[in-house]
Scaffold this active site. Structure first.
Site, PDB file in Angstrom:
ATOM      1  CG  ASP A  15      -1.867  -1.197   1.223  1.00  0.00           C
ATOM      2  OD1 ASP A  15      -2.198  -1.692   0.137  1.00  0.00           O
ATOM      3  OD2 ASP A  15      -2.229  -1.659   2.326  1.00  0.00           O
ATOM      4  N   GLY A  73      -4.499  -4.315  -3.829  1.00  0.00           N
ATOM      5  CA  GLY A  73      -5.513  -3.280  -4.068  1.00  0.00           C
ATOM      6  C   GLY A  73      -4.758  -2.023  -4.445  1.00  0.00           C
ATOM      7  CG  HIS A  74      -2.031  -1.991  -7.008  1.00  0.00           C
ATOM      8  ND1 HIS A  74      -1.105  -2.507  -7.883  1.00  0.00           N
ATOM      9  CD2 HIS A  74      -1.749  -2.564  -5.807  1.00  0.00           C
ATOM     10  CE1 HIS A  74      -0.317  -3.357  -7.234  1.00  0.00           C
ATOM     11  NE2 HIS A  74      -0.692  -3.402  -5.980  1.00  0.00           N
ATOM     12  CE  LYS A  76       2.317  -2.358  -4.410  1.00  0.00           C
ATOM     13  NZ  LYS A  76       2.022  -2.034  -3.009  1.00  0.00           N
TER      14      LYS A  76
HETATM   15  P1  GDP Z   1      -0.830   0.355  -3.508  1.00  0.00           P
HETATM   16  O1  GDP Z   1      -1.427  -0.923  -3.052  1.00  0.00           O
HETATM   17  O2  GDP Z   1       0.630   0.430  -3.276  1.00  0.00           O
HETATM   18  O3  GDP Z   1      -1.203   0.723  -4.918  1.00  0.00           O
HETATM   19  O4  GDP Z   1      -1.473   1.498  -2.563  1.00  0.00           O
HETATM   20  P2  GDP Z   1      -3.025   1.632  -2.140  1.00  0.00           P
HETATM   21  O5  GDP Z   1      -3.794   2.096  -3.309  1.00  0.00           O
HETATM   22  O6  GDP Z   1      -3.492   0.405  -1.446  1.00  0.00           O
HETATM   23  O7  GDP Z   1      -2.927   2.733  -1.007  1.00  0.00           O
HETATM   24  C1  GDP Z   1      -2.355   3.987  -1.245  1.00  0.00           C
HETATM   25  C2  GDP Z   1      -3.404   5.065  -0.881  1.00  0.00           C
HETATM   26  O8  GDP Z   1      -2.775   6.320  -0.798  1.00  0.00           O
HETATM   27  C3  GDP Z   1      -4.482   5.223  -1.936  1.00  0.00           C
HETATM   28  O9  GDP Z   1      -5.668   5.618  -1.312  1.00  0.00           O
HETATM   29  C4  GDP Z   1      -3.947   6.356  -2.812  1.00  0.00           C
HETATM   30  O10 GDP Z   1      -4.989   7.067  -3.483  1.00  0.00           O
HETATM   31  C5  GDP Z   1      -3.288   7.221  -1.787  1.00  0.00           C
HETATM   32  N1  GDP Z   1      -2.105   7.982  -2.241  1.00  0.00           N
HETATM   33  C6  GDP Z   1      -1.128   7.612  -3.095  1.00  0.00           C
HETATM   34  N2  GDP Z   1      -0.158   8.544  -3.150  1.00  0.00           N
HETATM   35  C7  GDP Z   1      -0.536   9.525  -2.297  1.00  0.00           C
HETATM   36  C8  GDP Z   1       0.081  10.754  -1.874  1.00  0.00           C
HETATM   37  O11 GDP Z   1       1.168  11.125  -2.275  1.00  0.00           O
HETATM   38  N3  GDP Z   1      -0.616  11.510  -0.947  1.00  0.00           N
HETATM   39  C9  GDP Z   1      -1.820  11.129  -0.444  1.00  0.00           C
HETATM   40  N4  GDP Z   1      -2.404  11.909   0.445  1.00  0.00           N
HETATM   41  N5  GDP Z   1      -2.422   9.969  -0.825  1.00  0.00           N
HETATM   42  C10 GDP Z   1      -1.771   9.179  -1.721  1.00  0.00           C
HETATM   43  P1  IMO Z   2      -0.927  -4.201  -2.266  1.00  0.00           P
HETATM   44  O1  IMO Z   2      -0.503  -4.735  -3.601  1.00  0.00           O
HETATM   45  C1  IMO Z   2      -0.996  -4.621   2.068  1.00  0.00           C
HETATM   46  C2  IMO Z   2      -1.030  -8.674   3.678  1.00  0.00           C
HETATM   47  C3  IMO Z   2      -2.286  -9.134   4.387  1.00  0.00           C
HETATM   48  C4  IMO Z   2      -1.699 -10.141   5.361  1.00  0.00           C
HETATM   49  C5  IMO Z   2      -0.565 -10.771   4.564  1.00  0.00           C
HETATM   50  C6  IMO Z   2      -0.941 -12.071   3.885  1.00  0.00           C
HETATM   51  O2  IMO Z   2      -2.238  -3.467  -2.297  1.00  0.00           O
HETATM   52  O3  IMO Z   2       0.173  -3.414  -1.635  1.00  0.00           O
HETATM   53  P2  IMO Z   2      -2.496 -12.814   1.883  1.00  0.00           P
HETATM   54  O4  IMO Z   2      -3.871 -12.368   1.477  1.00  0.00           O
HETATM   55  O5  IMO Z   2      -1.461 -12.536   0.848  1.00  0.00           O
HETATM   56  O6  IMO Z   2      -2.474 -14.221   2.364  1.00  0.00           O
HETATM   57  O7  IMO Z   2      -2.148 -11.918   3.161  1.00  0.00           O
HETATM   58  O8  IMO Z   2      -0.204  -9.812   3.570  1.00  0.00           O
HETATM   59  N1  IMO Z   2      -1.252  -8.173   2.294  1.00  0.00           N
HETATM   60  C7  IMO Z   2      -1.192  -6.889   1.958  1.00  0.00           C
HETATM   61  N2  IMO Z   2      -1.014  -5.798   2.719  1.00  0.00           N
HETATM   62  N3  IMO Z   2      -1.101  -4.500   0.716  1.00  0.00           N
HETATM   63  C8  IMO Z   2      -1.256  -5.588  -0.063  1.00  0.00           C
HETATM   64  O9  IMO Z   2      -1.224  -5.530  -1.402  1.00  0.00           O
HETATM   65  C9  IMO Z   2      -1.347  -6.859   0.562  1.00  0.00           C
HETATM   66  N4  IMO Z   2      -1.523  -8.125   0.110  1.00  0.00           N
HETATM   67  C10 IMO Z   2      -1.449  -8.917   1.186  1.00  0.00           C
HETATM   68  O10 IMO Z   2      -2.939  -8.086   5.030  1.00  0.00           O
HETATM   69  O11 IMO Z   2      -1.125  -9.455   6.451  1.00  0.00           O
HETATM   70 MG    MG Z   3      -2.937  -1.627  -1.763  1.00  0.00          MG
END
Ligand code: GDP
Ligand code: IMO
Ligand code: MG
Length: 426
Positions: free
Chosen positions: A12, A39-40, A15
């Site tokens: 998270d 979850g991107h 990316k």
């Molecule tokens: P990922 O799994 O690495 O793609 O990240 P996620 O989407 O799960 O979580 C990142 C969260 O931070 C999302 O809600 C994005 O919209 C938000 N986000 C990404 N970059 C920034 C930033 O520079 N500032 C803020 N405030 N939010 C951001």
């Molecule tokens: P993105 O791509 C954050 C965590 C789960 C759990 C552990 C194992 O959005 O960064 P799993 O479902 O793989 O058996 O879970 O890894 N986890 C993540 N945490 N971002 C993710 O993906 C994750 N995918 C799995 O919360 O602790």
């Molecule tokens: Mg994510």
């Protein structure tokens, strides 16, 4: 040439947003590991979209998106997601391709994931319960069904065999789940999947390399969730690090170019497992509230804490990171005092190395303190605008890691990013 973009923490890191920003520089974007646990988040035409299975380049019509063999694919999630992106005018039959060696998540994998977590009690991993662990177990156990198998005339027999085995395992767990409804949507989704572009992924990607195309491999999860090098056993079941790109796509290491590591300006983790800089106080609450730190896949509150340079340095080392993108810098605008962990005190001794296991070890972070800044990063649109206090925070990190931070993301939108080359002064 294949550049890699991956998370350096516990997932998270942002990316999805960063891939979407970089996308116009590439002709191909490929996922190489993970599955619907990812979850991107990205914003398309001002609307928030969360992608789980499809690469984050999908909204760029001219970009080829590949789901590589290293991924575990849930046909049900994929179908839903294809419908979601179609609402934005995306025709997945034009720019989405799926490697035939990609392993499939079947309904009983999800049930097994639940059963396994329940059996662990308080030691549960905090899995997303998407069937990731059981699906990768069937891959390494050599039982899995792959996308190419969907095209075989005996697919139903293969499925029945695997299902029977899984039901026996569920019996051992004494776990019951009515999977009939899941199976109905699974078979509907399988029929849909068969209509998509199924390709031999390794020839597909190597032909693109040969043709001089620029490829970006999009990581899921984060380096500290890598099955070998993460905080085992509180990890996911794939190799999330740059080495996973070769096996997850079928390319040789000499084709890897830049390794772009994404880190938040602080730290979060969702699910169980050790997190040395976790804050259990009001500051942690504030980070969660201001940073909207709730899981994009499960909605769970993310645990929040300060930047951890011991873990970040380790992640950069095992990935061969060549440049860093720092996200969510704007979230720190609201704090008067910031801390960065520069070493761990492990059983009374100070170290800058990651211990073998964090769970059973007495670890306390050693912090460096930083003053907050009076001007919001969120309002800056060039490096020259950045407040000196933030530059000091940044310089400390680049000097420690000896790797440049080339971009600073200061908001969730595609354009909210500042280009910078803060090279190490050490
Ligand atoms: P990922 O799994 O690495 O793609 O990240 P996620 O989407 O799960 O979580 C990142 C969260 O931070 C999302 O809600 C994005 O919209 C938000 N986000 C990404 N970059 C920034 C930033 O520079 N500032 C803020 N405030 N939010 C951001
Ligand atoms: P993105 O791509 C954050 C965590 C789960 C759990 C552990 C194992 O959005 O960064 P799993 O479902 O793989 O058996 O879970 O890894 N986890 C993540 N945490 N971002 C993710 O993906 C994750 N995918 C799995 O919360 O602790
Ligand atoms: Mg994510």
């Amino acid at each position: 040439m294949v550049d890699v973009l991956l998370g350096l923490q516990w997932g998270d890191e942002g990316k999805g947003k960063v891939v979407d920003f970089f996308a116009p520089r590439y002709q191909v974007i490929a996922r190489f590991q993970g599955g619907p646990n990812a979850g991107h988040t990205l914003y398309v035409k001002g609307e928030k979209v969360v992608l789980h299975q499809i690469p984050s380049g999908i909204f760029h019509e001219e970009i080829t998106n590949l789901i590589g063999n290293g991924v575990v694919l849930d046909p049900v999630t994929l179908k839903k997601e294809c419908e979601k992106v179609a609402a934005f005018g995306v025709d997945v039959r034009k720019n989405l391709f799926i490697a035939e060696r990609t392993n499939i998540i079947v309904p009983t994998h999800r049930a097994l994931d639940k059963a396994s977590e329940l059996s662990k009690g308080a030691e549960k991993i905090g899995s997303t319960l998407k069937g990731i662990g059981p699906a990768y177990m069937d891959k390494t156990g050599r039982n899995a069904l792959r996308v190419g198998d969907l095209l075989r005339s005996d697919f139903n027999t293969l499925y029945e065999k695997l299902r029977t085995k899984h039901l026996q395992m569920l019996g051992v767990y004494q776990f019951e789940e009515d999977i009939a409804a899941w199976e109905a949507e699974f078979f509907e989704a399988v029929a849909f999947l068969k209509t998509l572009n199924i390709v031999n992924g390794e020839y597909f990607i190597n032909q693109q390399i040969k043709a001089g195309k620029k490829i970006l491999a999009e990581g899921a999860q984060g380096s500290m969730l890598d099955v070998d090098f993460g905080t085992f056993p509180f990890v996911t079941s794939s190799n999330t690090i740059s080495a996973g790109v070769c096996t997850g796509l079928g390319i040789a290491p000499q084709h890897i170019g830049e390794v772009i590591g994404v880190t938040k300006a602080y730290c979060t983790r969702v699910g169980g497992g050790p997190f040395p800089t976790e804050l259990f106080d009001e500051t942690g609450e504030e980070l969660r509230k201001i940073g909207h730190e709730f899981g994009a896949t499960t909605g769970r509150p993310r645990r929040c804490g300060w930047m951890d340079l011991v873990a970040l340095h380790y992640a950069c080392m095992i990935n061969g990171v060549t440049q860093i993108v720092m996200t969510k810098s704007d979230v720190l605008d609201h704090f008067k005092l910031l801390q960065i962990c520069k070493s761990y005190r492990v059983n009374g001794q100070e170290t800058q190395q990651m211990p073998y296991q964090l769970s059973d070890t007495d670890i306390s972070p050693v912090y460096e303190n930083f003053e907050g800044w009076d001007k919001p990063i969120a309002s800056c649109d060039s490096m020259d605008d950045l407040p000196e206090a933030f530059n000091k925070y940044l310089r400390y990190i680049t000097d420690y890691l000896d790797i440049p931070i080339t971009y600073i993301s200061n908001g969730p939108g595609r354009e909210q990013i500042i280009h910078e080359k803060t090279t190490a002064t050490a």
